[in-house]
Design a protein around this motif. Structure first.
Motif, PDB file in Angstrom:
ATOM      1  N   LEU A 522       1.006  -1.125   0.016  1.00 50.71           N
ATOM      2  CA  LEU A 522       0.120  -0.032  -0.156  1.00 50.71           C
ATOM      3  C   LEU A 522       0.782   1.282   0.029  1.00 50.71           C
ATOM      4  O   LEU A 522       1.623   1.383   0.773  1.00 50.71           O
ATOM      5  N   ILE A 523       0.708   2.035  -1.094  1.00 48.99           N
ATOM      6  CA  ILE A 523       1.524   3.151  -1.149  1.00 48.99           C
ATOM      7  C   ILE A 523       0.835   4.440  -1.020  1.00 48.99           C
ATOM      8  O   ILE A 523      -0.163   4.704  -2.026  1.00 48.99           O
ATOM      9  N   GLY A 524       1.171   5.086  -0.047  1.00 52.87           N
ATOM     10  CA  GLY A 524       0.668   6.702   0.059  1.00 52.87           C
ATOM     11  C   GLY A 524      -0.861   6.648   0.730  1.00 52.87           C
ATOM     12  O   GLY A 524      -1.354   7.794   0.765  1.00 52.87           O
ATOM     13  N   PHE A 525      -1.265   5.693   1.729  1.00 52.63           N
ATOM     14  CA  PHE A 525      -2.474   5.811   2.296  1.00 52.63           C
ATOM     15  C   PHE A 525      -2.034   6.514   3.611  1.00 52.63           C
ATOM     16  O   PHE A 525      -1.323   5.884   4.305  1.00 52.63           O
ATOM     17  N   TRP A 526      -2.707   7.502   3.886  1.00 49.71           N
ATOM     18  CA  TRP A 526      -2.339   8.128   5.366  1.00 49.71           C
ATOM     19  C   TRP A 526      -3.219   7.226   6.438  1.00 49.71           C
ATOM     20  O   TRP A 526      -2.473   7.029   7.375  1.00 49.71           O
ATOM     21  N   ASP A 527      -4.365   6.997   6.250  1.00 53.78           N
ATOM     22  CA  ASP A 527      -4.953   6.223   7.483  1.00 53.78           C
ATOM     23  C   ASP A 527      -6.042   5.109   6.913  1.00 53.78           C
ATOM     24  O   ASP A 527      -6.416   4.998   5.846  1.00 53.78           O
ATOM     25  N   GLU A 528      -6.673   4.741   7.873  1.00 57.45           N
ATOM     26  CA  GLU A 528      -7.750   3.551   7.639  1.00 57.45           C
ATOM     27  C   GLU A 528      -8.888   4.114   6.772  1.00 57.45           C
ATOM     28  O   GLU A 528      -9.359   3.423   6.128  1.00 57.45           O
ATOM     29  N   GLU A 530      -8.995   6.674   4.583  1.00 61.57           N
ATOM     30  CA  GLU A 530      -8.411   6.903   3.220  1.00 61.57           C
ATOM     31  C   GLU A 530      -8.387   5.726   2.380  1.00 61.57           C
ATOM     32  O   GLU A 530      -8.965   5.468   1.451  1.00 61.57           O
ATOM     33  N   TYR A 531      -7.886   4.586   3.079  1.00 61.53           N
ATOM     34  CA  TYR A 531      -7.847   3.242   2.581  1.00 61.53           C
ATOM     35  C   TYR A 531      -9.178   2.814   2.360  1.00 61.53           C
ATOM     36  O   TYR A 531      -9.544   2.432   1.242  1.00 61.53           O
ATOM     37  N   PHE A 539      -9.726  -1.423   6.629  1.00 58.00           N
ATOM     38  CA  PHE A 539      -8.372  -1.657   6.741  1.00 58.00           C
ATOM     39  C   PHE A 539      -8.122  -2.798   7.848  1.00 58.00           C
ATOM     40  O   PHE A 539      -8.705  -2.419   8.902  1.00 58.00           O
ATOM     41  N   SER A 541      -5.436  -4.475  10.159  1.00 56.92           N
ATOM     42  CA  SER A 541      -3.659  -4.467  10.553  1.00 56.92           C
ATOM     43  C   SER A 541      -3.199  -5.869  10.579  1.00 56.92           C
ATOM     44  O   SER A 541      -2.418  -6.292  10.044  1.00 56.92           O
ATOM     45  N   LEU A 542      -4.096  -6.820  10.988  1.00 59.72           N
ATOM     46  CA  LEU A 542      -3.574  -8.109  11.299  1.00 59.72           C
ATOM     47  C   LEU A 542      -3.969  -8.940  10.096  1.00 59.72           C
ATOM     48  O   LEU A 542      -3.350 -10.299  10.025  1.00 59.72           O
ATOM     49  N   PRO A 544      -3.117  -8.745   6.541  1.00 64.48           N
ATOM     50  CA  PRO A 544      -2.640  -7.930   4.893  1.00 64.48           C
ATOM     51  C   PRO A 544      -3.181  -8.623   3.753  1.00 64.48           C
ATOM     52  O   PRO A 544      -3.480  -8.079   2.972  1.00 64.48           O
ATOM     53  N   ARG A 547      -6.844  -7.986   3.367  1.00 60.01           N
ATOM     54  CA  ARG A 547      -6.871  -6.747   2.682  1.00 60.01           C
ATOM     55  C   ARG A 547      -6.915  -6.548   1.228  1.00 60.01           C
ATOM     56  O   ARG A 547      -7.769  -5.782   0.643  1.00 60.01           O
TER      57      ARG A 547
ATOM     58  N   LEU B 187       0.681   5.755   6.693  1.00 57.62           N
ATOM     59  CA  LEU B 187       1.639   6.743   6.989  1.00 57.62           C
ATOM     60  C   LEU B 187       1.426   7.578   8.250  1.00 57.62           C
ATOM     61  O   LEU B 187       2.657   7.585   8.825  1.00 57.62           O
ATOM     62  N   VAL B 277      -0.137   8.872  -3.859  1.00 55.53           N
ATOM     63  CA  VAL B 277       1.009   9.113  -3.134  1.00 55.53           C
ATOM     64  C   VAL B 277       1.584  10.368  -3.537  1.00 55.53           C
ATOM     65  O   VAL B 277       2.019  11.223  -2.272  1.00 55.53           O
TER      66      VAL B 277
END
Lengths: 548, 548
Positions: A522-528, A530-531, A539, A541-542, A544, A547, B187, B277
């Motif tokens: 995942l590139i460039g996501f700030w937080d859950e 946005e994802y 999202f 965490s446990l 991947p 996801r 991020l 990104v």
């Protein structure tokens, strides 16, 4: 599903486009090749990718430009791993079989490095440009120690033509009135009859071998492309009786040349003009000796093809065999004060190309003359299509000609391209061109022929106003010519910048690249949040993988 | 003859050229890398051949441009038969050994085709870009089923860090105050301490493995190039304590960007600006969270290199080991409103490069900062020269930097070149660029940076008047800019037209080509007299070999 057709791919060597009756020669009658044209499509604008045997053929056999496969001159090995027509055909269970010449040099270093035994099945294939060699014979054996004899040498001996070098002493020499042997390496001997009867000449022998292959292939059952590749009418220029005596000075078409051409200020053209073979063919008596032999060789080839086609008819092979006829490049024969080939005037770089497809889909195009701009690299994808091989646009740079053959479409091509590497020649030394810079490239758009000469100004011909290519506009300051040259340079850059070497971009690889984003990277996501907004998924965490 | 030196080739991933104290960062102190620069040469103008991991590395490992090796994007396999540094070194009995990341994808199709077993010695090498894999770890394991675990995953479990995905859950996640796992893929979590002690982090682990290799190599005895290739400071951006807390907003260098840049009319730049990104890193709070972690990762790397160099000193390895330090590309970090890499501003395409050569010949250049225009492909030939491997100008496109290291000469290069293939990205689809046309190329001459964007107008920066690259002159009508663009287009064509694929022109092959004329193949001789005049030898029809 109907059985795919087979393909008989006939190639002459050094045959100019205009030395057939169907392409307009006034004195040379080639009824069997003409008949092939009448039952197929003849392409009147077919260009080879290099005006010299080796690189032209490597392009033909790979469907790729010279700059792509890298075998830029005769004897420059085709690198291990460069994909060939044969490799593609094998994927669909079809055979690519060689009868005759390829001018291939094996990449011994590359094979050693990858641990490939040159005598293994794969090693032999890699050494033969992807072909299964039914008969390999490059047709030039001046220096032929017995252990390296070709099968044709052995054949001659078996027929009673015994010597240290049967290829040279019988097939490529004549006899004078006293029975003394005269070598066809010397042009003055071209008008003699070759010291071998026609039925034992190379052309007849190779024709017989093609029949042998087709008999064997019938038992084998797999579909095939058979590359029947004649050495003639390539030099040494000598032909057996009665062909040696069929043509004389009265049958020679006048040379295409002008006095003004000799005054060129172009250093590379001046170097060509100074080369021995060009000086030779600039002399009328050389042309008068050689051209009748050259015509005889072509006439003999036509007769042998007649014999072959009749045999195929009798054997029921014609109805399911696509027959293609072409050449690897032309021959100047003194036109433009030049001999041999190696540059880009029409007689050097344009070749005859006929494809006769027996399938009913081609019924509407029989006898068609297509002026589409086509390249020799178009044959590989055309044959692949016929044999049911998937297109491979990341590897194959030619275009499938089937739409033309079947009257369903054209060929979308803006430029025909040809390249020449002269690093090996005296010219490179004389001109002081370093090895890396001793090359030229032609871009032809159907009207303008632009030749970029590394280190020198370009050459330009306008074939609309100057079809004989007598006026070099490469230094012309006329705004139109300046503009055309700029356009050609830009087109050349476009072409050069293409991914000629990105050959591993298979569908599998491209699919993998698309999937990369779905495997948890995942590139460039700030937080859950946005994802979730971007993907519609929560999202975790446990997990991947979950996801993805 | 003295024993050749070994080479420790250290590569960081995604390390900008300007995030070291020796390259001018005001707050990030990297004393160990600085010390390396003090005992070697630091190159202040080193450019990678692609601003993205895979192709940049394939260029580094082959010494060849991206257009030459054809692996144009991550995951595009390097074709079987593409020669690598390791292949060249093996010829002189030296080893090329990998510890860490290569981003290599094996050409499974190519290997199958040539009958190469991927698990054989040659197959493993072909699959690892010519390296002998002491430890291969690309450092990205988001989706990591147990059977595909890296050795580092197993190591973490052996240290007691057990989970379904130890790489992600420990090395690349943090914990909140309640002990909940927070992924560094987001991020916002960058400022947390990684959920693993520093000594068990990837950077520390890979450093330990390099020591393991050097111990093993001592017993083995052969000279070596060891490629110690760290994944960090590449994303996921998270670093263990105490590095997570060393830097804060006060240490962040302001972004290099202008409001005017956002107004660009260039479709490709607009597409970049629109990518997630880039949008992320254009936000100050993202930079404020990520940059301190990025700096921490670099600080941690520097400390580990200090540990490694001290160990090498103690073991007596430093005196005979050339140490090179570099990166595969940079990171925008919000500069120019961009994130990640993939374009050609300095922070993306320029990398740190330090080479410390312990040999006495380099004594005169210790501490030198060279502003020579160098490329990543120069490292392979430099290492080859150090290990006594013959130069291979027909294969290797980089330049040997030894003359700079030894103060005996410079690097003759007019342009640094870098390429990028974005066929895989959303941008290609949005812009309607076909797969074959979705690429860009940079030419930089030390002042002018010209970026050709297939399908769009070029981008041009003048680094003399605009070192921050804020003003795109790609559409400027000022005569100087028009002229520079024309010159750059012409230079690009010159470069593109070179024989990038003519890799089989070995000395053996070239000698064979020169000899061809001496093996009895005679072109253009009229008669015996001409032959004798040209060659000084009598022509003998019966002895073609003797003629030669």
């Amino acid at each position: 599903m109907t059985k795919p057709p087979n393909v008989l791919w006939i190639m002459a060597d050094q045959l100019r486009f205009d030395y057939l009756s169907c392409t307009g020669h006034p004195h040379l009658h080639t009824p069997h090749i003409d008949a092939l044209a009448a039952r197929g499509v003849r392409f009147s604008n077919a260009y080879v990718q290099s005006p010299v045997c080796g690189p032209s053929r490597m392009s033909a056999y790979t469907g790729r430009y010279v700059r792509s496969h890298g075998s830029t001159w005769n004897g420059m090995p085709l690198r291990v791993g460069e994909p060939t027509l044969g490799d593609h055909l094998r994927e669909v269970g079809a055979r690519a079989v060689l009868v005759g010449k390829t001018h291939m040099t094996a990449d011994a270093e590359g094979m050693a490095w990858l641990g490939i035994d040159p005598t293994s099945e794969i090693g032999v294939r890699v050494s033969e440009c992807g072909f299964e060699p039914f008969e390999r014979d490059d047709g030039l054996h001046p220096d032929s120690p017995r252990q390296n004899w070709s099968a044709y040498d052995d054949y001659l001996v078996a027929q009673g033509y015994s010597s240290e070098n049967p290829w040279e002493d019988f097939a490529n020499s004549g006899l004078d009135d006293d029975g003394e042997l005269l070598s066809a390496w010397l042009l003055k001997n071209s008008r003699l009859a070759a010291n071998v009867p026609e039925e034992h000449s190379e052309t007849a022998y190779m024709t017989d071998r093609a029949m042998d292959f087709m008999r064997e292939a019938r038992a084998d059952g797999r579909p095939w492309v058979c590359h029947l590749s004649y050495i003639k009418p390539h030099w040494p220029y000598i032909v057996p009786a009665p062909y040696h005596d069929m043509y004389d000075e009265s049958h020679i078409v006048p040379p295409v040349r002008s006095e003004a051409e000799r005054e060129t200020d172009h250093p590379l053209l001046r170097a060509y003009h100074g080369a021995r073979v060009c000086r030779s063919f600039s002399r009328d008596h050389v042309r008068e000796h050689v051209i009748p032999a050259y015509m005889g060789l072509i006439k003999q080839l036509d007769d042998n093809l007649g014999r072959l086609f009749a045999w195929m008819d009798r054997e029921g092979l014609s109805e399911n065999t696509i027959v293609a006829f072409t050449s690897d490049h032309g021959d100047y024969m003194g036109d433009h004060w030049m001999g041999d080939k190696d540059f880009y005037h029409e007689m050097a770089v344009k070749v005859p190309l006929i494809i006769a497809d027996p399938r009913p889909e081609a019924n509407g195009t029989r006898g068609l003359v297509s002026d589409a701009l086509v390249e020799m690299i178009d044959l590989a994808p055309t044959f692949m299509a016929a044999l049911g091989c998937p297109p491979k646009p990341h590897v194959i740079e030619g275009r499938d000609l089937t739409p033309v053959l079947h009257g369903t479409g054209g060929v979308s091509r803006r430029y025909a391209i040809s390249e020449h590497d002269y690093h090996w020649s005296d010219m490179a030394r004389t001109l002081g061109q370093p090895q890396e810079e001793a090359h030229t490239v032609m871009l032809f758009d159907g009207r303008w022929k632009f030749i970029r000469c590394e280190g020198f100004r370009p050459v330009l011909f306008d074939l609309e106003t100057d079809p004989a290519e007598l006026e070099d506009l490469g230094a012309s300051e006329a705004p139109e010519h300046v503009q055309v040259r700029a356009r050609m340079e830009a087109a050349l850059l476009d072409w050069s910048r293409r991914h000629h070497t990105r050959i591993t971009a298979t569908p599998t690889v491209l699919a993998r690249q698309k999937m990369a984003a779905e495997t948890g990277i995942l590139i460039g996501f700030w937080d859950e949040q946005e994802y979730q907004e971007a993907t519609g998924k929560a999202f975790d965490s446990l997990s991947p993988v979950g996801r993805g």
